[in-house]
Design an enzyme around this catalytic site. Sequence first.
Site, PDB file in Angstrom:
ATOM      1  CG  HIS A 273      -1.185 -37.100  20.350  1.00  0.00           C
ATOM      2  ND1 HIS A 273      -2.521 -36.860  20.222  1.00  0.00           N
ATOM      3  CD2 HIS A 273      -0.559 -36.003  19.841  1.00  0.00           C
ATOM      4  CE1 HIS A 273      -2.714 -35.671  19.688  1.00  0.00           C
ATOM      5  NE2 HIS A 273      -1.524 -35.130  19.432  1.00  0.00           N
TER       6      HIS A 273
ATOM      7  CE1 TYR B 181      -4.165   1.887   0.518  1.00  0.00           C
ATOM      8  CE2 TYR B 181      -2.536   3.480   1.271  1.00  0.00           C
ATOM      9  CZ  TYR B 181      -3.811   3.192   0.825  1.00  0.00           C
ATOM     10  OH  TYR B 181      -4.730   4.202   0.667  1.00  0.00           O
TER      11      TYR B 181
ATOM     12  CG  ASP C 123      13.257   9.027   7.066  1.00  0.00           C
ATOM     13  OD1 ASP C 123      13.029   7.978   7.687  1.00  0.00           O
ATOM     14  OD2 ASP C 123      12.890  10.151   7.458  1.00  0.00           O
TER      15      ASP C 123
ATOM     16  CD  GLU D 176       9.404   5.647  13.250  1.00  0.00           C
ATOM     17  OE1 GLU D 176       9.135   5.276  12.094  1.00  0.00           O
ATOM     18  OE2 GLU D 176       8.925   6.681  13.758  1.00  0.00           O
ATOM     19  CG  HIS D 177      13.537   7.350  13.338  1.00  0.00           C
ATOM     20  ND1 HIS D 177      12.242   7.841  13.228  1.00  0.00           N
ATOM     21  CD2 HIS D 177      13.755   6.612  12.222  1.00  0.00           C
ATOM     22  CE1 HIS D 177      11.716   7.430  12.084  1.00  0.00           C
ATOM     23  NE2 HIS D 177      12.604   6.674  11.458  1.00  0.00           N
TER      24      HIS D 177
ATOM     25  CG  HIS E  33       6.901  12.411   9.060  1.00  0.00           C
ATOM     26  ND1 HIS E  33       6.790  12.008   7.753  1.00  0.00           N
ATOM     27  CD2 HIS E  33       8.145  12.043   9.460  1.00  0.00           C
ATOM     28  CE1 HIS E  33       7.914  11.433   7.375  1.00  0.00           C
ATOM     29  NE2 HIS E  33       8.755  11.443   8.385  1.00  0.00           N
TER      30      HIS E  33
ATOM     31  CG  ASN F 291      -6.245   7.062   5.456  1.00  0.00           C
ATOM     32  OD1 ASN F 291      -6.509   5.872   5.639  1.00  0.00           O
ATOM     33  ND2 ASN F 291      -6.865   7.784   4.531  1.00  0.00           N
TER      34      ASN F 291
ATOM     35  CB  SER G   8       7.191   9.778  12.256  1.00  0.00           C
ATOM     36  OG  SER G   8       8.551   9.526  12.040  1.00  0.00           O
TER      37      SER G   8
ATOM     38  CD  GLU H  73       0.573 -33.066  26.588  1.00  0.00           C
ATOM     39  OE1 GLU H  73       0.037 -33.274  25.476  1.00  0.00           O
ATOM     40  OE2 GLU H  73       1.463 -32.224  26.771  1.00  0.00           O
TER      41      GLU H  73
ATOM     42  CD  GLN I 299     -11.500   2.367  -1.024  1.00  0.00           C
ATOM     43  OE1 GLN I 299     -11.702   2.388   0.184  1.00  0.00           O
ATOM     44  NE2 GLN I 299     -11.396   3.477  -1.750  1.00  0.00           N
TER      45      GLN I 299
ATOM     46  CD  GLN J 216      11.423  11.419  11.736  1.00  0.00           C
ATOM     47  OE1 GLN J 216      10.523  10.592  11.608  1.00  0.00           O
ATOM     48  NE2 GLN J 216      12.246  11.713  10.742  1.00  0.00           N
TER      49      GLN J 216
END
Length: 441
Positions: free
Chosen positions: A426, A136, A367, A333-334, A268, A220, A243, A421, A197, A265
């Site tokens: 088994h 995506y 990045d 994250e960074h 963003h 999003n 971010s 068990e 979708q 950052q």
Amino acid sequence: MTAPTSIRRLNAADPDFAHHLDHLLSWESVSDNSVNQRVLDIIKAVRERGDAALVEFTQKFDGLQVASMADLILPRERLELALTRITVPQREALEKAASRVRSYHERQKQDSWSYTEADGTVLGQKVTPLDRAGLYVPGGKASYPSSVLMNAIPAKVAGVTEVVMVVPTPRGEINELVLAAACIAGVDRVFTIGGAQAVAALAYGTESVPRVDKVVGPGNIYVATAKRHVFGQVGIDMIAGPSEILVVCDGQTDPDWIAMDLFSQAEHDEDAQAILVSPDAEFLDKVAASIDKLLPTMDRAEIINTSINGRGALIKVDDMEQAIEVANRIAPEHLELSVADPQAWLPKIRHAGAIFMGRHTSEALGDYCAGPNHVLPTSGTARFSSPLGVYDFQKRSSIIFCSEQGASELGKTASVLARGESLSAHARSAEYRIKDEQEGN
């Protein structure tokens, strides 16, 4: 004119520091019940009506008057055309970045392996790429060709046979850089659809869109919510939050550099988080002054200002040891280690998506073109998650081959455990292979 920032100041010596830090780090997804229900309705429609639903939603949400699904398919030739439409410097930059990303990820490839025990039993692991991955890519003005490289190249390095990309083109806006990146990265098929979708189409398949094994890539809140709902039907990379950047600095880096690293950052979106940790109080003041000085020069000044004021912070610590403790608590994250000897502190870092070493290594390099993946765990999930990589597009199957003698010996152990068990089938299945007891069973 952008108002000066009022970035939050915290001190690790404060008795309430842990509480203030928790409040600073807290972030709740904006997905509410109405978003959730709309996404469920969209997924249901795509499952039931396939291409017809995709055409309808594209008309409704992207403002495109398309007659059929054929209008939403881009052939490989269109991707190759994009390469000719971008500038020479842009093409060279994409190709160089792609080469570095590919070279780095080639080193992540895992091979199948096995070993043979003394009695002839063979144990091992078979590594197999996914058949098909779905990528995506956000569309329109918010387009990120770098994300195409970071998601598609590891899949191709892993050996994925087909990479299918979906990218919305709201109001007909097509980003040539994104298509050029798809061409360079080896994307096989492109559909100009987006939103929940598109995720549903990748997860369940339609007459035109093939069903994939895993969906990766940013989007999003509708895309993120859809990924959450289709997980299990397909794999997903992660549900990413805003971010983040955490800079640990000893106070000796140019404060303008640090301010711009924080901006990188913060620009963003308004929920992005930029934090600086330092034992040098005077340096924190200098960075605050640089922030106010540089902010009016930024194209996305309003977004940066909102982010810095809402979720940013300058944190004073007693020393570098405490700075590292705070970094591990945040699990960013960074993480930039903007210090004299970053290698000395690296062994103490336990939680971070990507670690940028030294004063000259800005997060922005990661990045785009350093090589490691920029798809990273956010919201503290670096405590248990890793960057996107080749391993995300490979499966591992266990291999077990028992010789006659091996099956007999292992059967004795399995029999005891199975009967413990109360699973007699088994036990008997294993016991049939025990050479000394075959006649009695």
